[in-house]
Structures are given as structure tokens and as C-alpha cells.
Motif scaffolding. Structure first.
Motif, PDB file in Angstrom:
ATOM      1  N   LEU A 123      64.643  63.546  96.607  1.00 27.86           N
ATOM      2  CA  LEU A 123      65.381  64.795  96.375  1.00 27.86           C
ATOM      3  C   LEU A 123      65.739  65.036  94.905  1.00 27.86           C
ATOM      4  CD1 LEU A 123      66.608  67.311  97.600  1.00 27.86           C
ATOM      5  CD2 LEU A 123      68.670  65.997  98.124  1.00 27.86           C
ATOM      6  N   PRO A 124      66.262  64.053  94.142  1.00 33.19           N
ATOM      7  CA  PRO A 124      66.569  64.340  92.729  1.00 33.19           C
ATOM      8  C   PRO A 124      65.347  64.781  91.934  1.00 33.19           C
ATOM      9  CG  PRO A 124      67.576  62.280  93.418  1.00 33.19           C
ATOM     10  CD  PRO A 124      66.650  62.686  94.524  1.00 33.19           C
ATOM     11  N   VAL A 125      64.205  64.152  92.169  1.00 30.05           N
ATOM     12  CA  VAL A 125      62.981  64.518  91.458  1.00 30.05           C
ATOM     13  C   VAL A 125      62.495  65.892  91.916  1.00 30.05           C
ATOM     14  CG1 VAL A 125      60.628  63.797  90.899  1.00 30.05           C
ATOM     15  CG2 VAL A 125      62.391  62.081  91.299  1.00 30.05           C
ATOM     16  N   THR A 126      62.622  66.181  93.206  1.00 27.76           N
ATOM     17  CA  THR A 126      62.208  67.490  93.726  1.00 27.76           C
ATOM     18  C   THR A 126      63.013  68.612  93.096  1.00 27.76           C
ATOM     19  OG1 THR A 126      61.713  66.415  95.854  1.00 27.76           O
ATOM     20  CG2 THR A 126      61.811  68.813  95.829  1.00 27.76           C
ATOM     21  N   ILE A 127      64.327  68.434  93.017  1.00 28.93           N
ATOM     22  CA  ILE A 127      65.183  69.445  92.404  1.00 28.93           C
ATOM     23  C   ILE A 127      64.819  69.630  90.933  1.00 28.93           C
ATOM     24  CG2 ILE A 127      67.565  69.976  91.738  1.00 28.93           C
ATOM     25  CD1 ILE A 127      68.489  68.643  94.292  1.00 28.93           C
ATOM     26  N   ASP A 128      64.608  68.532  90.226  1.00 22.30           N
ATOM     27  CA  ASP A 128      64.283  68.605  88.802  1.00 22.30           C
ATOM     28  C   ASP A 128      62.957  69.327  88.574  1.00 22.30           C
ATOM     29  OD1 ASP A 128      64.830  67.640  85.955  1.00 22.30           O
ATOM     30  OD2 ASP A 128      62.847  66.775  86.322  1.00 22.30           O
ATOM     31  N   CYS A 129      61.945  69.042  89.381  1.00 21.31           N
ATOM     32  CA  CYS A 129      60.639  69.700  89.225  1.00 21.31           C
ATOM     33  C   CYS A 129      60.732  71.192  89.501  1.00 21.31           C
ATOM     34  CB  CYS A 129      59.617  69.056  90.156  1.00 21.31           C
ATOM     35  SG  CYS A 129      59.107  67.393  89.684  1.00 21.31           S
ATOM     36  N   CYS A 130      61.467  71.564  90.544  1.00 16.64           N
ATOM     37  CA  CYS A 130      61.572  72.985  90.894  1.00 16.64           C
ATOM     38  C   CYS A 130      62.327  73.762  89.824  1.00 16.64           C
ATOM     39  CB  CYS A 130      62.266  73.134  92.252  1.00 16.64           C
ATOM     40  SG  CYS A 130      61.246  72.653  93.658  1.00 16.64           S
ATOM     41  N   GLU A 131      63.377  73.175  89.287  1.00 19.61           N
ATOM     42  CA  GLU A 131      64.168  73.888  88.282  1.00 19.61           C
ATOM     43  C   GLU A 131      63.486  73.884  86.913  1.00 19.61           C
ATOM     44  OE1 GLU A 131      68.545  72.896  90.245  1.00 19.61           O
ATOM     45  OE2 GLU A 131      68.008  72.075  88.285  1.00 19.61           O
TER      46      GLU A 131
ATOM     47  N   ARG B 213      69.061  77.585  90.041  1.00 19.40           N
ATOM     48  CA  ARG B 213      69.789  76.415  90.534  1.00 19.40           C
ATOM     49  C   ARG B 213      70.481  76.691  91.861  1.00 19.40           C
ATOM     50  NH1 ARG B 213      70.812  76.190  84.916  1.00 19.40           N
ATOM     51  NH2 ARG B 213      70.039  74.265  83.953  1.00 19.40           N
ATOM     52  N   ALA B 214      71.014  77.884  92.011  1.00 18.75           N
ATOM     53  CA  ALA B 214      71.706  78.217  93.268  1.00 18.75           C
ATOM     54  C   ALA B 214      70.757  78.143  94.456  1.00 18.75           C
ATOM     55  CB  ALA B 214      72.321  79.615  93.166  1.00 18.75           C
ATOM     56  N   ILE B 215      69.484  78.481  94.229  1.00 17.16           N
ATOM     57  CA  ILE B 215      68.490  78.434  95.302  1.00 17.16           C
ATOM     58  C   ILE B 215      68.017  76.998  95.523  1.00 17.16           C
ATOM     59  CG2 ILE B 215      66.173  79.156  95.979  1.00 17.16           C
ATOM     60  CD1 ILE B 215      66.668  81.802  94.605  1.00 17.16           C
ATOM     61  N   SER B 216      67.634  76.316  94.449  1.00 16.97           N
ATOM     62  CA  SER B 216      67.085  74.974  94.599  1.00 16.97           C
ATOM     63  C   SER B 216      68.099  74.011  95.207  1.00 16.97           C
ATOM     64  CB  SER B 216      66.605  74.451  93.240  1.00 16.97           C
ATOM     65  OG  SER B 216      67.697  74.317  92.348  1.00 16.97           O
ATOM     66  N   ARG B 217      69.366  74.127  94.828  1.00 19.81           N
ATOM     67  CA  ARG B 217      70.366  73.175  95.310  1.00 19.81           C
ATOM     68  C   ARG B 217      70.959  73.597  96.652  1.00 19.81           C
ATOM     69  NH1 ARG B 217      72.946  70.706  89.773  1.00 19.81           N
ATOM     70  NH2 ARG B 217      71.006  70.864  88.589  1.00 19.81           N
TER      71      ARG B 217
ATOM     72  N   VAL C 235      57.954  67.343 101.619  1.00 14.59           N
ATOM     73  CA  VAL C 235      58.418  67.727 100.286  1.00 14.59           C
ATOM     74  C   VAL C 235      57.673  68.962  99.792  1.00 14.59           C
ATOM     75  CG1 VAL C 235      58.533  66.986  97.868  1.00 14.59           C
ATOM     76  CG2 VAL C 235      59.163  65.397  99.697  1.00 14.59           C
ATOM     77  N   ASN C 236      56.368  69.032 100.020  1.00 16.64           N
ATOM     78  CA  ASN C 236      55.598  70.205  99.611  1.00 16.64           C
ATOM     79  C   ASN C 236      56.087  71.456 100.330  1.00 16.64           C
ATOM     80  OD1 ASN C 236      52.998  71.315  98.263  1.00 16.64           O
ATOM     81  ND2 ASN C 236      52.754  71.912 100.394  1.00 16.64           N
ATOM     82  N   GLY C 237      56.402  71.337 101.634  1.00 17.88           N
ATOM     83  CA  GLY C 237      56.931  72.479 102.367  1.00 17.88           C
ATOM     84  C   GLY C 237      58.286  72.916 101.853  1.00 17.88           C
ATOM     85  N   ASP C 238      59.137  71.959 101.459  1.00 19.12           N
ATOM     86  CA  ASP C 238      60.443  72.310 100.886  1.00 19.12           C
ATOM     87  C   ASP C 238      60.280  73.115  99.599  1.00 19.12           C
ATOM     88  OD1 ASP C 238      61.524  70.890 102.957  1.00 19.12           O
ATOM     89  OD2 ASP C 238      61.968  69.101 101.772  1.00 19.12           O
ATOM     90  N   CYS C 239      59.385  72.669  98.736  1.00 22.43           N
ATOM     91  CA  CYS C 239      59.184  73.352  97.456  1.00 22.43           C
ATOM     92  C   CYS C 239      58.595  74.751  97.660  1.00 22.43           C
ATOM     93  CB  CYS C 239      58.268  72.513  96.571  1.00 22.43           C
ATOM     94  SG  CYS C 239      58.959  70.910  96.101  1.00 22.43           S
ATOM     95  N   MET C 240      57.687  74.885  98.623  1.00 18.32           N
ATOM     96  CA  MET C 240      57.141  76.203  98.931  1.00 18.32           C
ATOM     97  C   MET C 240      58.238  77.141  99.429  1.00 18.32           C
ATOM     98  SD  MET C 240      53.764  76.559  98.497  1.00 18.32           S
ATOM     99  CE  MET C 240      52.287  75.542  98.240  1.00 18.32           C
ATOM    100  N   GLY C 241      59.129  76.621 100.283  1.00 15.62           N
ATOM    101  CA  GLY C 241      60.229  77.439 100.775  1.00 15.62           C
ATOM    102  C   GLY C 241      61.153  77.873  99.666  1.00 15.62           C
ATOM    103  N   ALA C 242      61.473  76.967  98.740  1.00 11.27           N
ATOM    104  CA  ALA C 242      62.336  77.332  97.610  1.00 11.27           C
ATOM    105  C   ALA C 242      61.666  78.391  96.732  1.00 11.27           C
ATOM    106  CB  ALA C 242      62.661  76.089  96.790  1.00 11.27           C
ATOM    107  N   SER C 243      60.352  78.281  96.546  1.00  2.00           N
ATOM    108  CA  SER C 243      59.636  79.266  95.736  1.00  2.00           C
ATOM    109  C   SER C 243      59.597  80.638  96.412  1.00  2.00           C
ATOM    110  CB  SER C 243      58.209  78.775  95.468  1.00  2.00           C
ATOM    111  OG  SER C 243      58.216  77.562  94.746  1.00  2.00           O
ATOM    112  N   ILE C 244      59.495  80.649  97.736  1.00  3.55           N
ATOM    113  CA  ILE C 244      59.510  81.922  98.457  1.00  3.55           C
ATOM    114  C   ILE C 244      60.870  82.601  98.297  1.00  3.55           C
ATOM    115  CG2 ILE C 244      59.427  82.953 100.757  1.00  3.55           C
ATOM    116  CD1 ILE C 244      57.352  80.864 101.523  1.00  3.55           C
TER     117      ILE C 244
END
Length: 430
Positions: free
Chosen positions: A272-280, A287-291, A387-396
Motif C-alpha cells: 500500500l505505501p508504494v502503491t500510494i506513492d506511485c499513484c500520486e 491525494r484525497a482520491i488516492s488515500r 493492486v493493478n485493479g486498485d490503481c485503475m480504479g483510482a485513475s478512473i
């Protein structure tokens, strides 16, 4: 975030997570019946489940899910959860009201609660003295009550957001506590290569007949890998493209570090920490969306686990020579959808749920060793899918709620634009 923004994002996020989980389950069921991995090996049917065991029903599992949503104690929810178990007893005689009395109930090894009721197994005549009967009891077992804790934290966060200036001290304390925890996780992750090497070596050394095992589970691994590949490379990117009209593979390229960390740790929570860092940092997600989306997804969005939870019982049924009716397969899919929401983002968490499914469906649990042998590998593939699905959802959500691609202000926890008025009030008071 204010309640209006968080409500919209919450509904959108849950709709995305539930939809992708349902698609993953349908994909898994379709592939396991098309490929039929259990019919292409030489494993002999196993002995049926012992008559001394009474598995919880699907209704029991649903009630357990609801009970765990509302824990009696938030502290105990961090270390234990509620489950329904059955203990065996006997009817001996009638009481004054004509009811049969129960005696010699087998002691349960778990903590008993006050909630009990009697269940008559099929084919058992309870009108004769000495006939066996099963008593259902609600017990507590060691383990993190994910759903109850998540619900409590959601309500706590919503109320804290309503307090605004009054809750600023608690908010700051929790932010700093989160940063301390994430730094500790980063330090622990330096030991990841050595830990993963030890885990893999231990799994290989524990197998007595490696060549025979590879022959038996080769088709099973191929089925799981095909399903995960189709879901990760085709289904999720297609959903992203339909909703945003953008190239979905740019998202995957932007979170390569998170995907590699998921491969190494086999844990959505540790990643999770790395996922948040990559997305942001790479995808410029607010940040409000990713976190909001990513921590929720690390617990709720378990597409890989849901697919694994339906493929494995059907595979066990095939190698055991048991035919599963369509209704049982449908019930398995519904149960997998519900339980994947509460599956912890830690290694091998799906195995516990699968064993419950197998026992409830009357399948031999001793065949689960076939899955244990290669779960260290399949678990990492499932984590990458999650993890890939989480990042796709955050990007949507970034596309719909922050189409300008901004990443907020330099303030560590910048609010959504519609909440800037509340921040101004806080700064004025300070």
C-alpha cells in the motif's frame, strides 16, 4: 473531504470494486469448466468428509458476515472475529412439554457465546433416545475482524470530518501516527528479498514428490494464470478505456514499482505505501482520491482472491469425482463475492476461506495440499491483479472528479476543492 464528495466517491468506488469482483468470479467459473483441470490428472478420488463433522451452512456464513460488521468491542475486533461452529450431542428423553432434552454436548475448543440453537442433520431420527444432534454455537477465533474495524473507522472518520476545527487535534495525531507506521513498514521491506527467498525454499523442501505434484497441478496453475491474465490485461483495461477513453496501459506502466513490490511481498497491505506513492507521484492522482480509494481497495478489492476461491473448490470436486449442481456453483459465486470483501490483504488469506467452502460443499479437505504446494506463486499473481485493479480504479475516479490532473496543494492532506471553505475556517481559527 466533505460528506457530499466522499459519498459520491464511495458509491462509485464500491460499484467498481463489486463489479470487477463479479466479473472475475464469472471468468474463473467459465475457465475451470472449459479447461477442466481436475479431469486431466491421475489423482484418485478421496475419502468423503467425516460424519463427525458438520460444516456451517451458507446462511451461517452470511450471518457471521453481518455479525462481524458490528463488533462488540473495537479493541477485540483487532485480534478476533465471530464464527459459527457445530458441536455434537444426544437427545435422551422428553421434558414436561414433550420436547427432547439434549445431553453430552461435545465441548468446543473455542470461546462460547450465549447464542445456541439445535440443528437436525438429514436422515437423523431425533424421536429416539440417543440420536445425535448438532448444536450451533457462535464462537470467537483469533484473527483480524476486517469488516468490523473498517466500518468503525469509516463512521469514526465521517464524524471526525463533521467536527472540523474541534477535531483538528485528533486528525493531526492520526496523520502523524500513519506516517510513523508507513516508515516502519518501509524499514521492514528492506528484509523482503531474504524473507521471500526463505519462504520459497521452505515450500520447495516440504514437497516429497516434486515431479508428481507438478504433473497434478500443472493444469490448475494454467487455469488460474489464464484467468488472472485475462482479467488484468483485458477486462480491467477495457473497463478503464470505456469509462475514460484513455490508454489503460499507461496506468500499469506508471505503477510498475508497486506491481513489483506486490510480486515480492505477496500482500496488498504491505504494498500500500508504494502503491500510494506511485499513484500520486507518477499518475498525478489527487491525494484525497488516492488515500481514499487505495486503502479501501487493499481490503475490499480482491479480484484475484475471488477468482481463486471459485476455481479451487470446483477443481477439488473434479479430482474427487464429485458433480456440483448449477445451484451450488451459483451459491459458491455469491459466497466468494461476499467473503472476498472481508479477506485480509495478507499472504495466503484466501486459503482459510477456501477450506470453509470445501467443507461446506462436502468435498474432501485433505486434497487442499495440492493447492498449498504452489500458493506461494499463485498468491503473488493474485496480489498483482488486485493492486493493478486498485490503481485503475483510482485513475478512473481521478478522471471523473479531478479532470485537470492536479495533485492538490503542497499541504500534505489537501482537501477537495469544495472543502476549501472548511480549511479557511480552520486556518482563521489558528
Amino acid at each position: 473531504m466533505d460528506s457530499k464528495s466522499s459519498g459520491k466517491m464511495g458509491l462509485f468506488t464500491m460499484a467498481y470494486y463489486v463489479s470487477t469482483t463479479a466479473i472475475a468470479i464469472c471468468t474463473g467459473i467459465g475457465l475451470v469448466y472449459i479447461i477442466k483441470p481436475g479431469l486431466r490428472d491421475t489423482l484418485a478420488p478421496s475419502v468423503t468428509q467425516s460424519e463427525e463433522f458438520h460444516a456451517p451452512s451458507a446462511i451461517d456464513m452470511i450471518f457471521d458476515l453481518i455479525k462481524n460488521l458490528f463488533p462488540d468491542n473495537i479493541v477485540s475486533a483487532a485480534i478476533q472475529s465471530s464464527h459459527t461452529v457445530y458441536v455434537k450431542g444426544e437427545f435422551v428423553k422428553k421434558d414436561s412439554h414433550g420436547e427432547y432434552l439434549l445431553q453430552n454436548v461435545t465441548n468446543s475448543s473455542q470461546s462460547d457465546s450465549n447464542s445456541t440453537f439445535l440443528v437436525q442433520p438429514d436422515g437423523i431420527n431425533t424421536t429416539e433416545e440417543g440420536s445425535p444432534i448438532w448444536t450451533a454455537k457462535t464462537v470467537t477465533r483469533p484473527g483480524f475482524n476486517v469488516l468490523g474495524t473498517l466500518l468503525y473507522c469509516t463512521v469514526f472518520g465521517a464524524v471526525l470530518g463533521k467536527l472540523r476545527p474541534k477535531g483538528r487535534i485528533i486528525f493531526t495525531f492520526l496523520v502523524e501516527l500513519n506516517e510513523i507506521t508507513m516508515n516502519i513498514v518501509r524499514l521492514v521491506m528492506w528484509l523482503t528479498p531474504l524473507g521471500v527467498l526463505s519462504l520459497i525454499a521452505g515450500k520447495i523442501l516440504s514437497v516429497s514428490d516434486l515431479s508428481g505434484m507438478v504433473h497434478h497441478i500443472g493444469m490448475f496453475i494454467a487455469t488460474c494464470m489464464t484467468g488472472l491474465f485475462v482479467h488484468t490485461v483485458a477486462v480491467i483495461p477495457l473497463i478503464y478505456f470505456i469509462l475514460t477513453r484513455k490508454n489503460p496501459y499507461k496506468v500499469s506502466l506508471g505503477v510498475v514499482q508497486a506491481l513489483l513490490t506486490a510480486l515480492a511481498t505477496n500482500s496488498s497491505a504491505a504494498t500500500l505505501p508504494v502503491t500510494i506513492d506511485c499513484c500520486e507521484r507518477n499518475l498525478k492522482i489527487d491525494r484525497a482520491i488516492s488515500r481514499f480509494v487505495l486503502p479501501l481497495g487493499a481490503t475490499v478489492n480482491m479480484d484475484g482472491a475471488a477468482m481463486f476461491q471459485v476455481v479451487t473448490p470446483v477443481y477439488i470436486a473434479q479430482i474427487s469425482g464429485v458433480h456440483l449442481p448449477v445451484l451450488d456453483v451459483f451459491a459458491l459465486g455469491v459466497a466468494a463475492t461476499l467473503t472476498s470483501i472481508g479477506t485480509a490483504g495478507i499472504p495466503h488469506a484466501s486459503i482459510v476461506t477456501i477450506m470453509i467452502f470445501i467443507a461446506n460443499m462436502g468435498l474432501p479437505t485433505n486434497e487442499i495440499y495440492v493447492v498449498f504446494a504452489m500458493d506461494w506463486f499463485l498468491g503473488r499473481m493474485r496480489t498483482i491483479t488486485n493492486v493493478n485493479g486498485d490503481c485503475m480504479g483510482a485513475s478512473i475516479l481521478q478522471h471523473f472528479f479531478h479532470q485537470d490532473g492536479s495533485n492538490g496543494s503542497t499541504y500534505e492532506n489537501s482537501p477537495l476543492p469544495q472543502d476549501e471553505g472548511g480549511l479557511a475556517e480552520i486556518l482563521a481559527l489558528e
